[in-house]
Design an enzyme around this catalytic site. Structure first.
Site, mmCIF file in Angstrom:
data_model
loop_
_atom_site.group_PDB
_atom_site.id
_atom_site.type_symbol
_atom_site.label_atom_id
_atom_site.label_comp_id
_atom_site.label_asym_id
_atom_site.label_seq_id
_atom_site.Cartn_x
_atom_site.Cartn_y
_atom_site.Cartn_z
ATOM 1 N N GLY A 63 0.935 -1.338 0.009
ATOM 2 C CA GLY A 63 -0.054 0.093 -0.039
ATOM 3 C C GLY A 63 0.931 0.952 0.401
ATOM 4 C CB CYS A 64 0.321 4.740 -1.004
ATOM 5 S SG CYS A 64 -1.178 5.068 -0.490
#
Lengths: 335, 335, 335, 335
Positions: free
Chosen positions: B148-149
């Site tokens: 995930g970012c």
């Protein structure tokens, strides 16, 4: 003291009108309505109003409206508006209408750009609410057609030269850039933040509905048919319209003479400022002012006009009209 | 030369992946798919690609996919992804998956934050694609769970002190601000330009799904349970995540020692830069780099981390993983 | 009616103070001063004031000042301010000072973060102008030290738990993001539009001067020494400060209990709104309100606070203090 | 492989040129110079280059330059440039000059808008580097005058109708809006973030130096004198120029015919895209493309043009010229 209702209060112009009325010493905000799905406490619909306004936005009830208010700011979109306005007038209310429904005197023109007109009777009596042009007719009106945002900016730029016959009636170009609030509150792909941020784009090429409105009012002002090529753009900022207006002079004029004409023409106007340098959009944000800079470049008239699209281009001008309707000082709530 | 398809190519991560692959000397973009309503010529879906890519985005056809590509970047959202990944793997494709579906080793944790997990078999074999942590395992994987970012930014900030046991495993705070592209391409009231512009707001308080992801990977790195309070915010800009990470040191450390540790830890990393001053988000925009600044304030560890959410936080990291999967130079297409 | 002068009127806080005073029914703006090179008609210095204020900003003349005003908003920077304030007080004026010069009771702390203090005498009598804390002391003061912008946001977030002994006095983290107007009106490379736009960056790591101010006032409120790690950031927007505050509870508390405590604590405060969801910076822009959301995440206190840095964080709070000084309704000019 | 130096590398066009050259397969960046006070490691001057370029920016040493490079991108401002270019040419280097010094064939026109011209000899041999117009002359030139950003956008919009004699040579209006990077890297009050953000303003009314440049090149293209009223504006975004061009047709033409003409005219151009709808500035950001939309409104020609001011309007076009100079594929490094 006038009691004021806002119909269609859940959008951006509704919020601006609420904010101005909260500061207005002679107007009392008494009733707010919207579509059922947009109702709720005003301070929930608009987080900005927390602690400042304890009033619901509720579905319209005509009886309640007639009981609670003398005047109505009708912030509905075109077509919807003319479904309600006849009832409001029949109930004895004075109406400032934000939609396009009562702006185009000629129903045929309206129908070309919008939809079939269903209230031609009231259309015939509506007054176009640009105080700088129609200040005399407004006080006795019962229905004010509040001008469009782009026409307000463009017409204030053009009025002096139109009235004085100083501009050729053909070949006028209005190149305008609006902030994104002009597109309303409904999300859309083009106004999604990552799409609109750092962007700038033309739209409505040759088809924008404010073009015939500009032409009608400009023609009235000039006393002869005026043709305007209006090209809107939208840019990455919230508020304001900068119009860059180009035209051919009808007779030779210098920059100094033009500036002097504008200063003289607008000297008693409370909300028009004539500058001797280009305006900056940010200087009119959140205000009812229009900043103008008229000049001559290579023999052509070049006039810049800056307004806040939601204030002078909508809710501020509506309350300026309300002030005129009720014989109040024109600037109440607006300075 | 590897032939690469992108599934779910119509969103922001799809565009970024396309742009990187167009510059990639060893990868060939061969197939783009999306939901039917988002299909069309790639250069129509993304005006940025005009003249640069003459390829349709079309509805997924598994046979065509298997024929056209060896590797797939799967840019589908969580839940949707695990419906497709088993088929992709069964077709012999290597997959870099952008969703959360294969990131949380413990399906129970996944199911607490997301939905019931329908592909636990492949989950067991997925490798978490943070090259700075799992560079050795990635090349032999068939399914990479692209991080995930927010976890990417936070974990790069924390890895050195976790690995060295220099941070207390409790009481870590990750305060992060993302650009609006992190919210995806679908319009919504909160990301409507006039709502988000000039705004900044916290969200997902105590509930954001990237919190368990961070905790799992951080615990792996530390070799013991790590607890992280992650608080995301969204700010008025397109791209990037700035994470401000706070923690208690496990033993006394000076700013200089901490900086030295980070420099040493990341000295061979092609995309991590350790700075001796605070990072600026704009310096990592449109790049696969992470800029870190670790320091000590009042006896606490304070570490700042800046990445581009769509590149190092998504598509750039995916292609970094792709490079590792195929034995390419890790930086191909990314410098 | 009180006659008010603004010293140092040419900056952002000066403009805000002017705008508020123009709406204030009991205060009259009578005199504006600035450094000679920043003087001129107010409507030239600030294009926003065209048509609204016909008054010069002129170099300070103490005789003129004493003649024209009873109260002074002193918008000078630290160090400069304490050169003027003794003279203003000696001339019998009441002063609300915007600088840091009279905020830190302990001159030694001041001198550590700023410069040698040259007016310790008046420092001893200054009242810290946070009305939510010192409403009783303010009316009888002659010199009000108007709080810093970051401390205002952080302290309003912390006051209830400090007063109730609900937060551990160590380990408090204040992570704040300010709009660029917080950096003042002078151009600089970091605040040049193409540098700051689409950017976000931490600054003043471990060294920001608002940290000791927060600690002093928080310690006063708690009745014991409080330690705060304050980390400011600046983001790409004009106005507002969002503070995300993290702390350890001194005893177990639920989110519901915390919310109830805040509601009760602030129930009579005219400018503090306690929300049951995260605040949005845009909702407090251009207003004197503070929006708070206190909650508990993983056993920790997490409190969000949003203010406008130029209004509640500066000029609005100054006029709130002025209202208290003169026994006016506290909200005059501010709602 | 050509070895390239950049003189004046510390500004925005320098950074863009560096980024493009780092991706260029046939050009090697060998030498970077700037004024002494702007020198330092390139990755310090531009945080974006960390880890990507290990090279100093150093004061210019002509001997070193002649030794290290065959070609020079000269990113100096006007007046300064013509002090260096003669020496560069004398040293046998090929030069792409970014300044205005070699763009105006007629030194008298140059001197009217700029300063006395001190290198008329080389001026006589310079080629105006708009590949879409002068592709044949560029390869044999030794000195390329890289076009101005506004002229590039405007001329690409006008070339087809000028060449075909389809537009009246008088009365052409170019209304353009540029991003703030067009104003360069030096801080100034007008481009200070809180001044420029949420703002939009016209400038250079009737006096902008790009006006005579446009007129000269447009006249060359038309084969007769062309008069252009050029009005620039600056808006709150980093990059790009949107030009809205208005003109009278020389003979009747439909929108469809005009579109067809543009498509045909530009069909082989690698960087010009003719659209059938208005362009969006964001679609050309960070690219060397120009997006055009020509149409007819109320009998007038209306042509929209979008470019990135720093790429197609400066550094991208310079490298396009460099490619032509060295017989490379024109698009190397630019797609």
């Amino acid at each position: 003291m006038v009691r004021v209702a806002i119909i269609g209060a859940s959008g951006y112009t509704g919020l601006e009108a609420i904010e101005i009325l909260l500061r207005h010493p002679q107007a009392e905000l008494t009733y707010l309505t919207a579509l059922p799905e947009e109702c709720g406490p005003a301070a929930e619909v608009f987080g900005q109003l927390r602690g400042r306004l304890d009033m619901p936005i509720e579905p319209l009830d005509m009886n309640k409206l007639a009981e609670k208010a003398e005047a109505v700011l009708c912030c509905l979109p075109h077509k919807v508006s003319m479904g309600f306005v006849p009832k409001l007038l029949a109930a004895g209310l004075k109406v400032v209408d934000f939609s396009a429904d009562y702006r185009l005197r000629d129903a045929a023109v309206y129908e070309k750009y919008y939809v079939p007109h269903t209230d031609k009777e009231n259309l015939a009596h509506a007054v176009y609410g640009l105080p700088e042009m129609n200040r005399k007719q407004i006080p006795s009106a019962r229905l004010i057609a509040n001008p469009g945002c782009f026409p307000t900016g463009a017409l204030l730029a053009l009025l002096p030269v139109l009235r004085e016959g100083l501009i050729q009636p053909k070949g006028i170009i209005v190149n305008a850039v609006t902030g994104v609030s002009g597109g309303g509150k409904n999300p859309s792909p083009v106004f999604h933040f990552p799409a609109m941020n750092e962007n700038l784009l033309p739209y409505g090429v040759g088809t924008h509905r404010h073009m015939p409105e500009m032409e009608q009012v400009a023609s009235d002002a000039a006393g002869k048919p005026v043709e305007i090529l209006f090209q809107p753009h939208v840019g990455p900022f919230d508020r304001g319209i900068l119009s860059s207006v180009y035209g051919e002079p009808a007779k030779a004029v210098t920059s100094a003479q033009l500036l002097e004409l504008y200063r003289s023409f607008y000297q008693n106007e409370p909300f028009v400022q004539v500058l001797s340098k280009p305006p900056a959009l940010k200087h009119v944000a959140k205000s009812n002012y229009c900043h103008l800079f008229p000049t001559v470049v290579k023999g052509r008239l070049v006039i810049f006009s800056a307004i806040d699209n939601l204030i002078k281009g909508a809710s501020g001008q509506a309350i300026q009209n309300l002030n005129l309707l009720y014989g109040f000082e024109e600037t109440l709530g607006l300075k």
